[in-house]
Design a protein around this motif. Structure first.
Motif, PDB file in Angstrom:
ATOM      1  N   UNK A 184      -8.656  61.471 -30.532  1.00  0.00           N
ATOM      2  CA  UNK A 184      -7.279  60.984 -31.157  1.00  0.00           C
ATOM      3  C   UNK A 184      -6.249  62.195 -31.692  1.00  0.00           C
ATOM      4  N   UNK A 185      -7.074  63.434 -32.164  1.00  0.00           N
ATOM      5  CA  UNK A 185      -6.443  64.647 -32.368  1.00  0.00           C
ATOM      6  C   UNK A 185      -5.899  65.221 -31.331  1.00  0.00           C
ATOM      7  N   UNK A 186      -6.418  64.799 -30.108  1.00  0.00           N
ATOM      8  CA  UNK A 186      -5.620  65.413 -28.993  1.00  0.00           C
ATOM      9  C   UNK A 186      -4.775  64.802 -28.134  1.00  0.00           C
ATOM     10  N   UNK A 187      -5.030  63.288 -28.067  1.00  0.00           N
ATOM     11  CA  UNK A 187      -4.457  62.516 -27.207  1.00  0.00           C
ATOM     12  C   UNK A 187      -4.166  61.188 -27.717  1.00  0.00           C
ATOM     13  N   UNK A 188      -3.065  60.552 -27.346  1.00  0.00           N
ATOM     14  CA  UNK A 188      -2.940  59.140 -27.552  1.00  0.00           C
ATOM     15  C   UNK A 188      -2.805  58.268 -26.501  1.00  0.00           C
ATOM     16  N   UNK A 189      -3.634  56.972 -26.710  1.00  0.00           N
ATOM     17  CA  UNK A 189      -3.993  56.473 -25.391  1.00  0.00           C
ATOM     18  C   UNK A 189      -3.046  55.242 -25.642  1.00  0.00           C
ATOM     19  N   UNK A 190      -2.486  54.652 -24.603  1.00  0.00           N
ATOM     20  CA  UNK A 190      -2.064  53.336 -24.408  1.00  0.00           C
ATOM     21  C   UNK A 190      -2.615  52.730 -23.322  1.00  0.00           C
ATOM     22  N   UNK A 191      -2.618  51.406 -23.412  1.00  0.00           N
ATOM     23  CA  UNK A 191      -3.149  50.366 -22.389  1.00  0.00           C
ATOM     24  C   UNK A 191      -2.557  48.887 -22.597  1.00  0.00           C
ATOM     25  N   UNK A 192      -2.304  48.233 -21.457  1.00  0.00           N
ATOM     26  CA  UNK A 192      -2.014  46.838 -21.908  1.00  0.00           C
ATOM     27  C   UNK A 192      -2.707  46.094 -22.473  1.00  0.00           C
ATOM     28  N   UNK A 193      -1.832  45.402 -23.331  1.00  0.00           N
ATOM     29  CA  UNK A 193      -2.546  44.289 -24.152  1.00  0.00           C
ATOM     30  C   UNK A 193      -3.661  43.287 -23.346  1.00  0.00           C
ATOM     31  N   UNK A 194      -4.808  43.307 -24.271  1.00  0.00           N
ATOM     32  CA  UNK A 194      -5.651  42.648 -23.556  1.00  0.00           C
ATOM     33  C   UNK A 194      -6.969  43.381 -22.625  1.00  0.00           C
ATOM     34  N   UNK A 195      -6.449  44.662 -22.495  1.00  0.00           N
ATOM     35  CA  UNK A 195      -7.258  45.569 -21.768  1.00  0.00           C
ATOM     36  C   UNK A 195      -7.853  46.594 -22.476  1.00  0.00           C
ATOM     37  N   UNK A 196      -7.927  46.381 -23.959  1.00  0.00           N
ATOM     38  CA  UNK A 196      -8.721  47.451 -24.667  1.00  0.00           C
ATOM     39  C   UNK A 196     -10.095  47.548 -24.338  1.00  0.00           C
ATOM     40  N   UNK A 197     -10.814  46.690 -24.162  1.00  0.00           N
ATOM     41  CA  UNK A 197     -12.169  46.669 -23.618  1.00  0.00           C
ATOM     42  C   UNK A 197     -12.219  47.597 -22.285  1.00  0.00           C
ATOM     43  N   UNK A 198     -11.319  47.163 -21.430  1.00  0.00           N
ATOM     44  CA  UNK A 198     -11.430  47.721 -20.084  1.00  0.00           C
ATOM     45  C   UNK A 198     -11.060  49.501 -20.363  1.00  0.00           C
ATOM     46  N   UNK A 199     -10.091  49.698 -20.914  1.00  0.00           N
ATOM     47  CA  UNK A 199      -9.767  51.080 -21.128  1.00  0.00           C
ATOM     48  C   UNK A 199     -11.168  51.830 -21.905  1.00  0.00           C
ATOM     49  N   UNK A 200     -11.803  51.056 -22.787  1.00  0.00           N
ATOM     50  CA  UNK A 200     -12.964  52.033 -23.550  1.00  0.00           C
ATOM     51  C   UNK A 200     -14.161  52.323 -22.369  1.00  0.00           C
ATOM     52  N   UNK A 201     -14.238  51.149 -21.522  1.00  0.00           N
ATOM     53  CA  UNK A 201     -15.042  51.305 -20.246  1.00  0.00           C
ATOM     54  C   UNK A 201     -14.675  52.583 -19.673  1.00  0.00           C
ATOM     55  N   UNK A 202     -13.367  52.752 -18.979  1.00  0.00           N
ATOM     56  CA  UNK A 202     -12.925  53.832 -18.173  1.00  0.00           C
ATOM     57  C   UNK A 202     -12.837  55.146 -19.047  1.00  0.00           C
ATOM     58  N   UNK A 203     -12.575  55.243 -20.290  1.00  0.00           N
ATOM     59  CA  UNK A 203     -12.576  56.404 -21.207  1.00  0.00           C
ATOM     60  C   UNK A 203     -13.651  56.677 -21.973  1.00  0.00           C
ATOM     61  N   UNK A 204     -15.076  56.671 -21.281  1.00  0.00           N
ATOM     62  CA  UNK A 204     -16.171  56.684 -21.940  1.00  0.00           C
ATOM     63  C   UNK A 204     -16.279  58.338 -22.701  1.00  0.00           C
TER      64      UNK A 204
END
Length: 367
Positions: free
Chosen positions: A231-251
Motif C-alpha cells: 500500500x505504500x507503493x500502489x493502490x489496488x482497485x478491483x470490482x466489488x465482490x472480486x476482492x478474494x480473486x484479487x488476493x489470489x492474483x496479487x500474491x
C-alpha cells in the motif's frame, strides 16, 4: 528473444550504441520511408507545425496580455473592481491556453524520431528477433478502444513462437472519455494472457503529476488494501465482490515483483491483457532503458502463468458445454469485466475554474 522464463538470450544493444555513417543512414532512410510512408506523413507534420505556431502565438499573446494588464493596473486611472477582475480573468485564460498549447507541442514534437534513431531501432529489433512497427496506428488495443481515439505511435513486439506475446509501445489518447484512467500521452508494456481476467487497476502512489491530470479514477468503493509494504507503493482497485480473486492474483510474490520491477508503472489487467502503463514513452534508443524495460516485462510475464489457472464461478452455465470447455475457465461475469470510474479531482477543479471565470466575466459586464 523469448518472454518470461524463456528469455535466456542476453539483449543485444549493439545497434543502439552504433554510430553509422551518413551514407548508410541516408540509404536506410530512403528505403524506410518507402516501406513506412506514414512515419513522416503530411498529417503529422502539419499537426506539429500547427501546435508550434499556436505555442509561439500564445507566447506572444501571453506576454502582451500580462504586460498590458500590469501596466493598466499600475497606472493612475481609477478602475472598478469588475474591470480589474475581468482583466485578470482574461489574462489567466490566455496563460492557461498558452500552457496547454506549449505542453501539446513539446509532447508531440518529442515523439518524432530522427533517421538515425529509426535506423538504430530497426537494427535493434532485427538483432533481438522483435518486430518493429514504426507507423502510427489508430486503435489496436481492443480493451481501450472505448476510452477515446487511441493512436499507437510506434511499437516493438516479441515474436517468440512458443512464448507469450509482449508489446512495448507509445500511445496517445485523443478525445479521451470518462472511462480512461491513464494520461493522454504515455507508453505501455502489454503482455498477452491466455484467458480473460477481472478488471483490476493498480496505481503507483509516487506520481505527483496526477494532481493536475484529468484522467478518470476508479471509484474509491472498489479500493482494496493489501498487507505489507504494497500500500505504500500502489493502490489496488478491483470490482466489488472480486476482492478474494484479487488476493489470489496479487500474491506476495507478485506484489514483490510489482515493487521491485514495477515501480512508477500503473498496472492494469483488462480482458486478456496485462498492461504496465506510464506517462513517459517506452520506445527509446537508450540501451540501459531497454535493459530495464525487458527485465520488467520478463519479470511480470514469469508471474502470470498462475493467473491463467483462475476461474470465475460467477459465470452462469446454462447447459453442459458442447465443446468440452467450461465457460468459467475462459469468461468473466459481467460485473467483473470493468471497474466503475469517476471524474478526477483535477477535472472538478478545472470545471469549477471555468464556471468561476464565466461568472466573473458575466458579472463584470452586466452588474
Amino acid at each position: 528473444m523469448g518472454s518470461g522464463a524463456e528469455a535466456t538470450r542476453p539483449l543485444n544493444v549493439d545497434a543502439l550504441l552504433a554510430r553509422p555513417d551518413r551514407g548508410e543512414v541516408r540509404r536506410f532512410w530512403s528505403a524506410f520511408r518507402a516501406n513506412h510512408p506514414r512515419v513522416s506523413g503530411v498529417g503529422s507534420r502539419v499537426r506539429r507545425a500547427v501546435l508550434r505556431i499556436g505555442a509561439a502565438v500564445g507566447a506572444l499573446a501571453t506576454f502582451t496580455m500580462v504586460f498590458g494588464t500590469v501596466r493598466a493596473l499600475s497606472g493612475g486611472a481609477q478602475r472598478s473592481p469588475e474591470q480589474v477582475i475581468g482583466m485578470v480573468t482574461v489574462g489567466v485564460l490566455v496563460v492557461i491556453a498558452f500552457c496547454v498549447l506549449l505542453w501539446a507541442a513539446v509532447r508531440t514534437s518529442g515523439r518524432r524520431l530522427s533517421p538515425r534513431q529509426q535506423w538504430a531501432l530497426s537494427r535493434f529489433a532485427s538483432d533481438n528477433a522483435l518486430v518493429y512497427a514504426p507507423e502510427p496506428v489508430v486503435g489496436g488495443l481492443t480493451p481501450w478502444q472505448r476510452r477515446g481515439r487511441l493512436v499507437v505511435d510506434r511499437a516493438m513486439r516479441s515474436t517468440a513462437p512458443a512464448g507469450r506475446t509482449i508489446e512495448w509501445a507509445d500511445y496517445e489518447l485523443r478525445r479521451a472519455t470518462s472511462a480512461s484512467t491513464h494520461t493522454q500521452f504515455g507508453g505501455w508494456i502489454a503482455i498477452g494472457l491466455r484467458r480473460r481476467l477481472p478488471h483490476i487497476v493498480v496505481r503507483a502512489t509516487d506520481r505527483g503529476a496526477r494532481m493536475l491530470s484529468t484522467a478518470a479514477v476508479p471509484d474509491d468503493s472498489q479500493r482494496l488494501s493489501l498487507e505489507g509494504d504494497f500500500d505504500r507503493h500502489f493502490t489496488l482497485y478491483c470490482p466489488s465482490g472480486y476482492e478474494r480473486d484479487a488476493l489470489y492474483l496479487f500474491t506476495p510474490d507478485v506484489m514483490a515483483t510489482a515493487i521491485d520491477d514495477g515501480g512508477g508503472w500503473d498496472i492494469e489487467i483488462v480482458d486478456d491483457v496485462l498492461l504496465l502503463v506510464r506517462p513517459r514513452g517506452v520506445i527509446t534508443t537508450d540501451p540501459d532503458e531497454w535493459v530495464r524495460l525487458v527485465r520488467t516485462a520478463n519479470a511480470f510475464a514469469g508471474q502470470v502463468e498462475q493467473w491463467e489457472r483462475w476461474r470465475d464461478d460467477r459465470v452462469r452455465v446454462v447447459s453442459p458445454p458442447v465443446t468440452g470447455l467450461d465457460p468459467r475457465d475462459t469468461a468473466v461475469a459481467r460485473r467483473g469485466r470493468r471497474l466503475r470510474t469517476r471524474w478526477s479531482p483535477a477535472t472538478w477543479m478545472w470545471i469549477a475554474f471555468a464556471v468561476l471565470m464565466v461568472a466573473t466575466i458575466v458579472a463584470g459586464r452586466y452588474l
